[in-house]
Write an enzyme that holds these catalytic residues in place. Structure first.
Site, PDB file in Angstrom:
ATOM      1  N   ALA A   1       0.865  -1.186   0.000  1.00  0.00           N
ATOM      2  CA  ALA A   1       0.000   0.000   0.000  1.00  0.00           C
ATOM      3  C   ALA A   1       0.899   1.233   0.000  1.00  0.00           C
ATOM      4  O   ALA A   1       1.719   1.423   0.900  1.00  0.00           O
ATOM      5  CB  ALA A   1      -0.890  -0.007   1.239  1.00  0.00           C
TER       6      ALA A   1
ATOM      7  N   TYR B   1      -9.912   1.232   4.884  1.00  0.00           N
ATOM      8  CA  TYR B   1      -9.212   2.493   4.617  1.00  0.00           C
ATOM      9  C   TYR B   1     -10.185   3.463   3.943  1.00  0.00           C
ATOM     10  O   TYR B   1     -11.398   3.264   3.990  1.00  0.00           O
ATOM     11  CB  TYR B   1      -7.926   2.210   3.823  1.00  0.00           C
ATOM     12  CG  TYR B   1      -6.969   1.349   4.630  1.00  0.00           C
ATOM     13  CD1 TYR B   1      -6.418   1.826   5.822  1.00  0.00           C
ATOM     14  CD2 TYR B   1      -6.658   0.050   4.243  1.00  0.00           C
ATOM     15  CE1 TYR B   1      -5.566   1.036   6.595  1.00  0.00           C
ATOM     16  CE2 TYR B   1      -5.801  -0.748   5.006  1.00  0.00           C
ATOM     17  CZ  TYR B   1      -5.263  -0.249   6.187  1.00  0.00           C
ATOM     18  OH  TYR B   1      -4.441  -1.025   6.954  1.00  0.00           O
TER      19      TYR B   1
ATOM     20  N   ARG C   1      -8.782  -3.563  -5.389  1.00  0.00           N
ATOM     21  CA  ARG C   1      -9.006  -4.504  -4.274  1.00  0.00           C
ATOM     22  C   ARG C   1     -10.208  -4.044  -3.480  1.00  0.00           C
ATOM     23  O   ARG C   1     -10.272  -2.893  -3.031  1.00  0.00           O
ATOM     24  CB  ARG C   1      -7.776  -4.602  -3.376  1.00  0.00           C
ATOM     25  CG  ARG C   1      -8.025  -5.431  -2.118  1.00  0.00           C
ATOM     26  CD  ARG C   1      -6.762  -5.800  -1.345  1.00  0.00           C
ATOM     27  NE  ARG C   1      -6.166  -7.015  -1.899  1.00  0.00           N
ATOM     28  CZ  ARG C   1      -5.275  -7.772  -1.242  1.00  0.00           C
ATOM     29  NH1 ARG C   1      -4.851  -7.433  -0.044  1.00  0.00           N
ATOM     30  NH2 ARG C   1      -4.799  -8.861  -1.800  1.00  0.00           N
TER      31      ARG C   1
HETATM   32  C1  FMN Z   1       2.662  -8.121   6.716  1.00  0.00           C
HETATM   33  C2  FMN Z   1       1.392  -7.887   5.952  1.00  0.00           C
HETATM   34  C3  FMN Z   1       1.174  -6.653   5.358  1.00  0.00           C
HETATM   35  C4  FMN Z   1       0.005  -6.436   4.594  1.00  0.00           C
HETATM   36  N1  FMN Z   1      -0.146  -5.248   3.931  1.00  0.00           N
HETATM   37  C5  FMN Z   1      -1.168  -5.102   3.040  1.00  0.00           C
HETATM   38  C6  FMN Z   1      -1.229  -3.999   2.169  1.00  0.00           C
HETATM   39  O1  FMN Z   1      -0.326  -3.172   2.095  1.00  0.00           O
HETATM   40  N2  FMN Z   1      -2.313  -3.902   1.352  1.00  0.00           N
HETATM   41  C7  FMN Z   1      -3.315  -4.848   1.353  1.00  0.00           C
HETATM   42  O2  FMN Z   1      -4.286  -4.710   0.619  1.00  0.00           O
HETATM   43  N3  FMN Z   1      -3.251  -5.929   2.155  1.00  0.00           N
HETATM   44  C8  FMN Z   1      -2.191  -6.095   2.958  1.00  0.00           C
HETATM   45  N4  FMN Z   1      -2.090  -7.249   3.696  1.00  0.00           N
HETATM   46  C9  FMN Z   1      -3.065  -8.321   3.463  1.00  0.00           C
HETATM   47  C10 FMN Z   1      -2.521  -9.301   2.417  1.00  0.00           C
HETATM   48  O3  FMN Z   1      -2.282  -8.680   1.171  1.00  0.00           O
HETATM   49  C11 FMN Z   1      -3.476 -10.491   2.226  1.00  0.00           C
HETATM   50  O4  FMN Z   1      -4.677 -10.027   1.651  1.00  0.00           O
HETATM   51  C12 FMN Z   1      -3.774 -11.223   3.536  1.00  0.00           C
HETATM   52  O5  FMN Z   1      -2.599 -11.392   4.299  1.00  0.00           O
HETATM   53  C13 FMN Z   1      -4.398 -12.592   3.288  1.00  0.00           C
HETATM   54  O6  FMN Z   1      -3.565 -13.392   2.504  1.00  0.00           O
HETATM   55  P1  FMN Z   1      -2.629 -14.561   3.151  1.00  0.00           P
HETATM   56  O7  FMN Z   1      -3.538 -15.484   3.884  1.00  0.00           O
HETATM   57  O8  FMN Z   1      -1.967 -15.196   1.939  1.00  0.00           O
HETATM   58  O9  FMN Z   1      -1.629 -13.917   4.061  1.00  0.00           O
HETATM   59  C14 FMN Z   1      -0.956  -7.458   4.470  1.00  0.00           C
HETATM   60  C15 FMN Z   1      -0.734  -8.684   5.129  1.00  0.00           C
HETATM   61  C16 FMN Z   1       0.426  -8.920   5.825  1.00  0.00           C
HETATM   62  C17 FMN Z   1       0.650 -10.275   6.440  1.00  0.00           C
END
Ligand code: FMN
Length: 360
Positions: A59, A184, A232
């Site tokens: 982001a 957000y 998204r």
């Molecule tokens: C460390 C971390 C930072 C994240 N930062 C963002 C972000 O910048 N933008 C966003 O849309 N989602 C963010 N997420 C959510 C992930 O993009 C993802 O949608 C969520 O972790 C679920 O996927 P997963 O089960 O593969 O981790 C973040 C998740 C983690 C773990």
């Protein structure tokens, strides 16, 4: 035509991904004045080397006020472009498409980092005034209500998205995602739980989705015709009286009409402690429904960790892409390992030449 699978290519506009695996955007909270540094080069570079088709940077705030934390990435000024170019050249050289997620944190801005408790930073102690749809605090440790945005604030935010898009292009990104999820700024407008406005940006569904559509229109105008645009969404608030998957399907149709090419289907985070059934692939049905009913490409994300699970999502036509976040942190070479497990020919090409002879 053969059935698409995890290691088939995927093309939109002029961009072709080498496979269906995307690294989901993940905030690193490691920038100074919004600028990328060696951490981002290694973090994103390792995941390109690891074989993902698409590597989406975290982001990235379109204005300083729209950062979650003081250490967020940004594209609100020209000086932030150059360090990103270096990273994007590296990602591209290793066969991945570099993407970025443009964001505004709205009422969730001015917070400490997650490992510091995600607490409000007071104004005067490094924090700043936050803006939002209505003067309602998010809750949890984010207890300070934002200032309700004026028409001038709204116009400024739309222009900030437009200007940041031009900088994203200059930085070498070839895939752009608008962050309209996780409570957000944009979802705080479209969710009835956080929007109590009485003007044309609140009230009815049409009023609440207006800002998301205006931002998408501005970004599409500034982003070249030949490059793909994704959005998204939080497909559900998981809360009675909140935003629903049916709302998301209708918004996806309207986003498609504005020139969006793909909906990245996440959910939640506009309400603290919503009862989210976080089981493997729990958001995949959202991606499937939007793809089917809105007729637009989708990405599935959330607890996708197993190669066969990911491959099935693509083969069944539930989504066009799978995005992985935490599993890609655990294993940047997940695409290579998945190709080996699925006995895909791609395994031959998913290690860089420096590693391949030794590690294949
Ligand atoms: C460390 C971390 C930072 C994240 N930062 C963002 C972000 O910048 N933008 C966003 O849309 N989602 C963010 N997420 C959510 C992930 O993009 C993802 O949608 C969520 O972790 C679920 O996927 P997963 O089960 O593969 O981790 C973040 C998740 C983690 C773990």
């Amino acid at each position: 035509m053969s059935t698409p699978h995890l290691f088939s290519t995927f093309s939109q506009r002029s961009v072709t991904l080498r496979n269906r695996i995307g690294v989901s955007p993940m905030c690193q909270y490691s920038s100074e004045d919004g600028r990328a540094n060696d951490w981002h080069l290694v973090h994103l570079g390792a995941r390109a080397v690891g074989g993902a088709g698409l590597v989406i940077a975290e982001a990235t705030a379109v204005e300083a006020r729209g950062r979650i934390t003081p250490q967020d990435a940004g594209l609100w000024e020209d000086a932030q472009v150059e360090p990103l170019r270096r990273i994007n050249d590296f990602v591209t050289a290793h066969g991945a498409v570099p993407g970025v997620q443009l964001a505004h944190a709205g009422r969730k801005a001015s917070s400490t980092r997650p490992w510091e408790g995600s607490r409000v930073i007071p104004i005067g102690e490094g924090g700043w005034e936050t803006i939002g749809a209505s003067p309602l605090a998010f809750g949890a440790a984010l207890t300070r209500p934002p200032r309700e945005m004026t028409a001038a604030d709204i116009a400024a935010v739309v222009e900030a998205f437009r200007a940041a898009t031009a900088r994203a292009l200059a930085a070498g990104y070839r895939w752009l995602e608008i962050h309209a999820a996780h409570g957000y700024l944009l979802p705080s407008f479209y969710s009835p739980l956080s929007n109590q406005r009485a003007d044309g940006y609140g009230g009815s569904f049409d009023g609440r989705v207006r800002l998301t559509l205006e931002v998408t229109r501005a970004v599409r105008e500034a982003w070249p015709e030949e490059l793909p645009l994704a959005v998204r969404l939080s497909c559900s608030d998981w809360t009675e009286g909140g935003w629903t998957i049916e709302d998301s399907v209708e918004l996806a149709r309207r986003l498609k009409a504005e020139g969006a090419d793909l909906i990245d289907c996440s959910s939640g985070a506009n309400v603290p402690k919503a009862p989210i059934p976080a089981t493997p692939g729990y958001q995949v049905p959202f991606a499937a429904q939007i793809r089917r009913e809105a007729g637009i490409a989708t990405a599935a994300v959330g607890l996708i960790t197993e190669p066969r699970q990911a491959d099935e999502i693509i083969r069944r036509g539930d989504a066009d892409l799978v995005f992985l976040a935490r599993e890609e942190l655990r294993d940047p070479h997940w695409p290579f390992h998945a190709a080996r497990e699925l006995r895909a020919e791609a395994a031959r090409d998913l290690l860089p030449v420096q590693y391949a002879r030794a590690a294949q």
